[in-house]
Design an enzyme around this catalytic site. Structure first.
Site, PDB file in Angstrom:
ATOM      1  N   ASP A 175      17.659 -31.992  18.865  1.00 44.72           N
ATOM      2  CA  ASP A 175      16.343 -32.314  19.429  1.00 44.72           C
ATOM      3  C   ASP A 175      15.335 -32.600  18.310  1.00 44.72           C
ATOM      4  O   ASP A 175      14.196 -32.145  18.350  1.00 44.72           O
ATOM      5  CB  ASP A 175      15.865 -31.160  20.325  1.00 44.72           C
ATOM      6  CG  ASP A 175      14.734 -31.588  21.269  1.00 44.72           C
ATOM      7  OD1 ASP A 175      14.549 -32.806  21.475  1.00 44.72           O
ATOM      8  OD2 ASP A 175      14.034 -30.695  21.794  1.00 44.72           O
ATOM      9  N   GLY A 201       5.615 -26.361  25.270  1.00 46.97           N
ATOM     10  CA  GLY A 201       6.636 -27.397  25.384  1.00 46.97           C
ATOM     11  C   GLY A 201       7.395 -27.211  26.687  1.00 46.97           C
ATOM     12  O   GLY A 201       6.912 -26.559  27.618  1.00 46.97           O
TER      13      GLY A 201
HETATM   14  P1  ATP Z   1       9.859 -29.208  23.397  1.00 44.01           P
HETATM   15  O1  ATP Z   1       9.806 -28.137  24.389  1.00 44.01           O
HETATM   16  O2  ATP Z   1      10.457 -30.463  23.928  1.00 44.01           O
HETATM   17  O3  ATP Z   1      10.452 -28.769  22.095  1.00 44.01           O
HETATM   18  P2  ATP Z   1       7.425 -29.158  21.933  1.00 44.01           P
HETATM   19  O4  ATP Z   1       8.153 -29.191  20.632  1.00 44.01           O
HETATM   20  O5  ATP Z   1       6.142 -29.912  21.989  1.00 44.01           O
HETATM   21  O6  ATP Z   1       8.353 -29.663  23.098  1.00 44.01           O
HETATM   22  P3  ATP Z   1       7.339 -26.272  21.663  1.00 44.01           P
HETATM   23  O7  ATP Z   1       8.521 -26.280  20.809  1.00 44.01           O
HETATM   24  O8  ATP Z   1       7.262 -25.254  22.731  1.00 44.01           O
HETATM   25  O9  ATP Z   1       7.125 -27.671  22.372  1.00 44.01           O
HETATM   26  O10 ATP Z   1       6.082 -26.131  20.730  1.00 44.01           O
HETATM   27  C1  ATP Z   1       4.811 -26.341  21.241  1.00 44.01           C
HETATM   28  C2  ATP Z   1       3.874 -26.645  20.110  1.00 44.01           C
HETATM   29  O11 ATP Z   1       3.602 -25.450  19.383  1.00 44.01           O
HETATM   30  C3  ATP Z   1       4.408 -27.617  19.092  1.00 44.01           C
HETATM   31  O12 ATP Z   1       4.170 -28.951  19.475  1.00 44.01           O
HETATM   32  C4  ATP Z   1       3.626 -27.229  17.861  1.00 44.01           C
HETATM   33  O13 ATP Z   1       2.363 -27.861  17.893  1.00 44.01           O
HETATM   34  C5  ATP Z   1       3.420 -25.750  18.019  1.00 44.01           C
HETATM   35  N1  ATP Z   1       4.377 -24.944  17.227  1.00 44.01           N
HETATM   36  C6  ATP Z   1       5.625 -24.603  17.559  1.00 44.01           C
HETATM   37  N2  ATP Z   1       6.193 -23.819  16.627  1.00 44.01           N
HETATM   38  C7  ATP Z   1       5.269 -23.640  15.660  1.00 44.01           C
HETATM   39  C8  ATP Z   1       5.226 -22.901  14.399  1.00 44.01           C
HETATM   40  N3  ATP Z   1       6.284 -22.194  13.942  1.00 44.01           N
HETATM   41  N4  ATP Z   1       4.097 -22.972  13.662  1.00 44.01           N
HETATM   42  C9  ATP Z   1       3.037 -23.696  14.094  1.00 44.01           C
HETATM   43  N5  ATP Z   1       3.010 -24.393  15.256  1.00 44.01           N
HETATM   44  C10 ATP Z   1       4.107 -24.363  16.038  1.00 44.01           C
END
Ligand code: ATP
Ligand code: MG
Length: 460
Positions: A133, A19
């Site tokens: 968010d 992300g």
């Molecule tokens: P942002 O940075 O704007 O929050 P995002 O939500 O896509 O964007 P991240 O929060 O870094 O980015 O998460 C990246 C991805 O990792 C998510 O879209 C999800 O698919 C996966 N993910 C995050 N946390 C978990 C978790 N606890 N269990 C399973 N998958 C997860």
């Protein structure tokens, strides 16, 4: 930069996603023998002391909320190079973004999932925390056998709002989900900011579209015909630019959505989807036999145990199927236009016990069609297909060692027992290519879906 293979007691198995702030890994806690997810702040942010501090305080706050509707945080720490990380509960069902997969959901399901996210927000609010968010990728699903999915809120937007306020450039925005007061520095944020984002989340699940900016949101019934007026009112009230006019609390919104989910007939919701999508679906099923139904007798590449691996004519695509399915093979490719993608001739194969019956949903067939697609978003197309008269069993996200993506299943098509599965797959490592469109038909009760999906290989 080399990806780490281990962080302390956690063995990193594969990347789940990335992300705006870092990368999330699927990991194994070797002390407790448990599967966890580890989020590591990316290098470029690790130098910003304030962002770094917020990243860690986010982990502490999630922990403080101490609710089973919010992702659990087990541990926080720092890599030898100074990047902070936190270890959290692994959500095996993926995110709501995966679930909706570029399309929309049946209305009652969309309302129930949004209501559960709203209850998660209410738990945070009770602990004095505003999420800031809430959006589909920050709502996680965890499967609980026999009890439906658990919905977990993840990822507070603390670091993001700080970065925004200090004018730092953010890689990923959450446009469409953010209330107007959140982009006005100094206007004070309260729980109603999350009510706005929850409304936007519901809007996305119902319409399949990310809402426009505050005050310029297209009415949901323009995007989804036949939507009940009550559903439209509830969502738009949550997304009022003036927070005084929104639902006063996330709990009020949750209760209204739950009530609406009860009174919205699932069948009506399905009818709308059917009317809109059926044409595509009927064509998609004809993919395999369109060119005169010429089928090759099966050439077996090699077999192991009860299964057989077959290849398409170009040799790039192979898949392993149960031996009983491997009677006929059509290996000459396909045209992705049949599922709404750009016109092309691409590698594709179908293998089944009876290919002539493939496009006839009333007959029982065991087999699989796999098509490669170099252009266009297969996952989004898969999310928008429907099959007339069959019972839609729902969607889930498949995550195997080689591929991941949405999988949707229908059963009990008119006059036939059995199931029809559609999947859109991309590589598990996060690469955008190659993309695959997969259709599986099974007539019995045993389910080989995951085995077949996991066996697909694409050569260069
Ligand atoms: P942002 O940075 O704007 O929050 P995002 O939500 O896509 O964007 P991240 O929060 O870094 O980015 O998460 C990246 C991805 O990792 C998510 O879209 C999800 O698919 C996966 N993910 C995050 N946390 C978990 C978790 N606890 N269990 C399973 N998958 C997860
Ligand atoms: Mg996130």
């Amino acid at each position: 930069m080399h990806p780490p293979q281990r962080i302390g007691r956690y063995r990193l198995d594969r990347r789940l996603g990335a992300g705006g702030f870092g990368v999330v890994w699927l990991a194994h806690d070797e002390v407790l023998d448990a599967v966890v997810a580890v989020k590591v702040l990316s290098e470029n942010w690790a130098d910003h002391l304030d962002v770094r501090e917020r990243f860690l305080s986010e982990a502490r706050l999630l922990r403080k909320a101490d609710s089973n509707r919010v992702v659990q945080v087990y541990d926080i720490g720092e890599l030898p190079d100074g990047r902070p990380y936190f270890v959290m509960e692994y959500a095996d069902g993926g995110t709501l973004e995966d679930r909706v997969g570029g399309g929309s959901l049946p209305v009652p399901e969309a309302l129930r999932l949004t209501a559960l996210a709203a209850r998660g927000a209410a738990a945070l609010h009770k602990a004095g925390i505003v999420h800031r968010d809430i959006k589909p990728s920050n709502v996680l699903l965890r499967t609980a056998p026999g009890a439906g999915d658990r919905v977990l809120l993840a990822d507070l937007g603390l670091a993001k709002s700080l970065a925004h306020a200090s004018g730092l450039t953010m890689a990923a925005g959450s446009a469409g989900y953010t209330p107007p007061e959140q982009s006005r520095p100094g206007s004070g944020i309260d729980a109603r900011a999350d009510v706005y984002s929850l409304g936007a989340l519901g809007y996305h699940l119902v319409t399949g579209t990310v809402p426009g900016p505050p005050g310029k949101v297209v009415r949901p019934d323009r995007l989804r015909t036949g939507l009940a007026p009550g559903v439209q009112r509830a969502l738009l009230r949550a997304m009022e630019p003036d927070r005084e006019r929104r639902w006063p609390t996330a709990l009020d919104l949750a209760e209204e959505l739950e009530r609406l989910a009860e009174v919205t007939p699932a069948s009506a919701a399905r009818t709308t989807r059917r009317r809109r999508r059926t044409v595509v679906a009927a064509v998609a099923l004809a993919v395999v036999v369109a060119a005169g139904g010429v089928t090759a007798a099966l050439v077996t590449r090699h077999s192991s145990g009860g299964s057989v691996r077959v290849s398409d004519a170009s040799g790039r695509l192979t898949v392993e199927v149960p031996r009983g399915w491997a009677r006929q093979l059509r290996d000459s490719g396909w045209n992705p236009r049949t599922v709404g993608l750009p016109d092309a001739h691409e590698p594709g194969l179908a293998v089944a016990d009876d290919l002539a019956a493939w496009q006839d949903l009333r007959s029982g067939v065991d087999g699989v069609f796999v098509g490669l697609s170099e252009h266009g978003d297969v996952r989004a197309e898969v999310a928008s297909l429907a099959h007339t008269g069959c019972h839609y069993d729902g969607s889930r996200s498949y995550a195997g060692a080689h591929w991941h993506g949405p999988v949707r299943t229908w059963s009990d098509c008119p006059g036939a027992h059995g199931s029809l599965t559609e999947a859109g797959l991309t590589p598990a490592g996060g690469a955008a290519q190659p993309r695959l469109y997969v259709q599986i038909r099974q007539k019995g009760d045993s389910d080989a879906t995951d085995r077949v999906l996991g066996s697909v290989r694409v050569g260069t």
